[in-house]
Design a protein around this motif. Structure first.
Motif, short mmCIF file in Angstrom:
data_model
loop_
_atom_site.label_atom_id
_atom_site.label_comp_id
_atom_site.label_asym_id
_atom_site.label_seq_id
_atom_site.Cartn_x
_atom_site.Cartn_y
_atom_site.Cartn_z
N GLU A 285 4.62 -6.37 26.48
CA GLU A 285 5.70 -7.46 26.97
C GLU A 285 5.95 -7.12 28.03
O GLU A 285 6.41 -6.12 28.61
CB GLU A 285 6.84 -6.60 25.59
N ASN A 286 6.03 -8.15 29.00
CA ASN A 286 6.30 -8.18 30.42
C ASN A 286 7.83 -8.83 30.47
O ASN A 286 8.43 -9.52 29.90
CB ASN A 286 5.40 -8.90 31.01
N MET A 287 8.26 -8.49 31.67
CA MET A 287 9.63 -9.09 32.11
C MET A 287 10.70 -8.60 31.22
O MET A 287 11.56 -9.48 30.84
CB MET A 287 9.72 -10.45 32.29
N ALA A 288 10.47 -7.25 30.58
CA ALA A 288 11.42 -6.87 29.50
C ALA A 288 12.41 -6.20 30.33
O ALA A 288 12.55 -5.07 30.43
CB ALA A 288 10.64 -5.96 28.67
N CYS A 295 22.96 0.92 40.08
CA CYS A 295 23.30 2.02 39.11
C CYS A 295 22.30 2.45 38.00
O CYS A 295 22.59 3.35 37.39
CB CYS A 295 24.54 1.44 38.10
N HIS A 296 21.17 1.88 38.24
CA HIS A 296 19.83 2.28 37.62
C HIS A 296 20.02 2.06 35.95
O HIS A 296 19.32 2.67 35.17
CB HIS A 296 19.70 3.75 37.77
N GLU A 297 20.99 1.39 35.68
CA GLU A 297 21.13 0.87 34.40
C GLU A 297 20.08 0.10 33.86
O GLU A 297 19.88 -0.81 34.52
CB GLU A 297 22.58 0.25 34.03
N HIS A 298 19.53 0.13 32.64
CA HIS A 298 18.61 -1.01 32.16
C HIS A 298 19.37 -2.06 31.43
O HIS A 298 20.10 -1.71 30.44
CB HIS A 298 17.46 -0.47 31.41
N ILE A 299 18.97 -3.04 31.80
CA ILE A 299 19.86 -4.48 31.28
C ILE A 299 18.74 -5.26 30.68
O ILE A 299 17.82 -5.68 31.25
CB ILE A 299 20.20 -5.47 32.42
N ASP A 300 19.03 -5.35 29.32
CA ASP A 300 18.01 -6.31 28.72
C ASP A 300 18.44 -7.81 28.63
O ASP A 300 19.24 -8.33 27.83
CB ASP A 300 17.90 -5.76 27.25
N VAL A 301 17.83 -8.41 29.45
CA VAL A 301 18.35 -9.63 29.86
C VAL A 301 17.94 -10.76 28.74
O VAL A 301 18.99 -11.65 28.03
CB VAL A 301 17.60 -10.37 30.99
N PHE A 302 16.87 -10.69 28.06
CA PHE A 302 16.47 -11.35 26.99
C PHE A 302 16.07 -10.66 25.58
O PHE A 302 15.61 -11.20 24.63
CB PHE A 302 15.11 -12.29 27.15
N GLY A 303 17.09 -9.74 25.32
CA GLY A 303 16.91 -8.90 24.18
C GLY A 303 15.92 -7.95 24.13
O GLY A 303 15.19 -8.04 25.04
N VAL A 304 15.86 -7.24 23.30
CA VAL A 304 14.83 -6.02 23.23
C VAL A 304 14.29 -6.10 22.02
O VAL A 304 14.51 -6.44 20.86
CB VAL A 304 15.83 -4.81 23.46
N GLY A 305 13.00 -5.48 21.85
CA GLY A 305 12.17 -5.13 20.81
C GLY A 305 11.36 -6.12 20.17
O GLY A 305 10.68 -6.07 19.39
N GLY A 306 11.47 -7.48 20.92
CA GLY A 306 10.75 -8.70 20.32
C GLY A 306 9.21 -8.43 20.31
O GLY A 306 8.41 -8.68 19.29
N GLY A 307 8.71 -7.76 21.40
CA GLY A 307 7.27 -7.44 21.51
C GLY A 307 6.75 -6.61 20.40
O GLY A 307 5.75 -6.72 19.71
N GLU A 308 7.45 -5.61 20.13
CA GLU A 308 7.26 -4.61 19.00
C GLU A 308 7.12 -5.10 17.85
O GLU A 308 6.15 -4.95 16.99
CB GLU A 308 8.16 -3.40 19.38
N LEU A 319 1.51 -2.14 23.21
CA LEU A 319 0.90 -1.20 24.34
C LEU A 319 2.00 -0.64 25.33
O LEU A 319 2.01 0.08 25.93
CB LEU A 319 -0.14 -2.05 25.10
N GLY A 320 3.21 -1.62 25.25
CA GLY A 320 4.22 -1.20 26.06
C GLY A 320 4.89 -2.30 26.80
O GLY A 320 4.65 -3.35 26.58
N ARG A 321 6.25 -1.97 27.61
CA ARG A 321 6.88 -3.05 27.99
C ARG A 321 7.06 -2.73 29.68
O ARG A 321 7.33 -1.57 29.88
CB ARG A 321 8.22 -3.24 27.36
N VAL A 322 6.73 -3.81 30.15
CA VAL A 322 7.15 -3.72 31.67
C VAL A 322 8.36 -4.35 32.06
O VAL A 322 8.53 -5.61 31.85
CB VAL A 322 5.78 -4.34 32.59
N PRO A 323 9.28 -3.69 32.82
CA PRO A 323 10.52 -4.12 33.29
C PRO A 323 10.12 -5.33 34.47
O PRO A 323 9.15 -5.28 34.99
CB PRO A 323 11.33 -3.09 33.75
#
Ligand SMILES: Nc1ncnc2c1ncn2[C@@H]1O[C@H](COP(=O)(O)OP(=O)(O)OP(=O)(O)O)[C@@H](O)[C@H]1O
Ligand SMILES: [Mg+2]
Length: 367
Positions: A285-288, A295-308, A319-323
């Motif tokens: 999952e790319n552009m996740a 602030c180094h906070e992770h922002i899930d622009v389009f939601g999370v877990g879809g690829g999984e 295989l993993g997600r690439v931010p």
């Protein structure tokens, strides 16, 4: 120094490297075999790499050998463990090491290539080329010999991502000319885009693509490769299908984005590979999401877990997600893949881990 003395030096250098798991050195532990040095000072040996062995070991061995005065190069044949008896289990339930059928030896064209992996996606612009480039660079980093074939006809993207803008040379005598791959960051590169004139519209039909690819594979002087990565053109049409069928793939890595997951494109692409009996090694999952640079906070622009979720649904590994990461664009500008130019960045770390998983999966295919 004569080859016999050099061989002794090579053995001595390898005997200084300890295997982290067994604690034995590479020679005593039988990890390297058939060590030889030729008149040109090229050292050759086999490296028995088990799936649980760190890939860095090969690189370490290579550096140690190449550092010896008089040694001009090292040709390491990485041997993955012997195959399981064929016929055990299928790929339908995902990849279980030991239960997958053994890969068939590569026919004719690419018999000097141990593994071929395609990077594909349902639709364009999701980061296929980026993943393919980083996968190849990360594999090269482990000391394995890797080629990267840009099967996209729309232009030589991949060489540019490696900072190479020159055209390949033609070598060999008349009638037996071969195209010499470009080389950058330890990766041998070739692009189908070289075959098109700059201004020629890229309206090649499916059969034509496959013909060109075949010619390409026949004429490129790849040499021996441990892994070849193929950056596929986007989509699931006839062109892609004939491409997949003309190369004997070990498997495909599917790239998707969180927005793309909900569309039918990825599913269609996965089904296409299944149809031609090609293993899907997993989903990336790319552009996740993105990490706030402040602030180094992770922002899930389009939601999370879809690829999984998609991976679970399609019964293929995740295989993993690439931010989303500025390091990726900077890497592109610099012509150095992110795993090399910014290995510690969010994307760099993720891509490194994905490459490791892909290598593990390939190793498991024969172990
Ligand atoms: N994780 C990311 N963070 C930031 N930028 C990214 C990321 N992934 C891809 N990009 C950028 O998005 C663009 C598209 O990526 P890329 O060319 O790899 O996609 P593609 O799937 O190969 O596209 P195409 O279908 O046109 O071949 C590139 O400019 C790339 O640098
Ligand atoms: Mg691309």
């Amino acid at each position: 120094m004569n080859p016999d003395d050099l061989r002794r030096s090579v053995m001595a250098a390898l005997a200084k490297i300890n295997h982290p798991a067994t604690g034995k050195d590479l020679v005593a532990g039988g990890h390297v075999q058939n060590v030889a040095v030729d008149d040109q000072g090229v050292a050759r040996f086999q490296f028995m790499l088990k799936p649980e062995d760190p890939n860095e070991l090969v690189k370490e061995a290579r550096s140690a050998v190449e550092a010896i005065a008089g040694i001009t190069g090292a040709k390491i044949n990485v041997q993955l463990p012997q195959m399981q008896p064929p016929g055990g289990g299928g790929r339908k339930g995902g990849l279980k090491p030991g239960s997958v059928p053994a890969p068939t030896p590569k026919p004719g064209l690419l018999k000097n290539v141990s593994h071929i992996v395609a990077v594909s996606s349902g639709k364009g612009g999701v980061g296929k080329s980026m993943v393919a480039a980083n996968l190849a660079a990360a594999i090269a980093k482990t000391g394995q010999r890797v080629g990267l074939l840009d099967a996209d006809i729309y232009g030589p993207n991949i060489p540019l991502m490696f900072g190479v803008s020159r055209r390949p040379n033609v070598i060999g005598e008349k009638g037996k000319e071969m195209i010499e791959p470009l080389e950058a960051h330890g990766v041998r590169l070739m692009s189908l885009g070289f075959l098109l004139d700059k201004d020629q519209p890229a309206i090649m039909r499916g059969p034509l693509i496959s013909g060109v690819l075949k010619q390409f594979l026949e004429q490129v002087a790849w040499g021996d490769l441990d892994v070849m990565v193929v950056d596929m053109p986007p989509g699931t049409g006839d062109a892609q299908l004939s491409l997949v069928q003309s190369i004997d793939l070990d498997g495909a890595v599917m790239v998707t984005t969180p927005q793309d997951v909900s569309t039918g494109d990825v599913r269609r692409a996965i089904k296409m590979f299944e149809r031609v009996n090609t293993r899907v090694l997993g989903i990336v999952e790319n552009m996740a999401g993105l990490t706030c640079p402040h602030c180094h906070e992770h922002i899930d622009v389009f939601g999370v877990g879809g690829g999984e979720a998609l991976a679970a649904e399609m019964k293929v590994p995740f295989l993993g997600r690439v931010p989303l990461d500025p390091a990726v664009r900077e890497a592109g500008d610099r012509g150095t893949p992110t795993v090399l130019s910014a290995s510690g960045s969010g994307a760099g770390v993720a891509l490194g881990e994905i490459a490791e998983k892909v290598l593990d999966t390939l190793a498991a295919l024969v172990g």
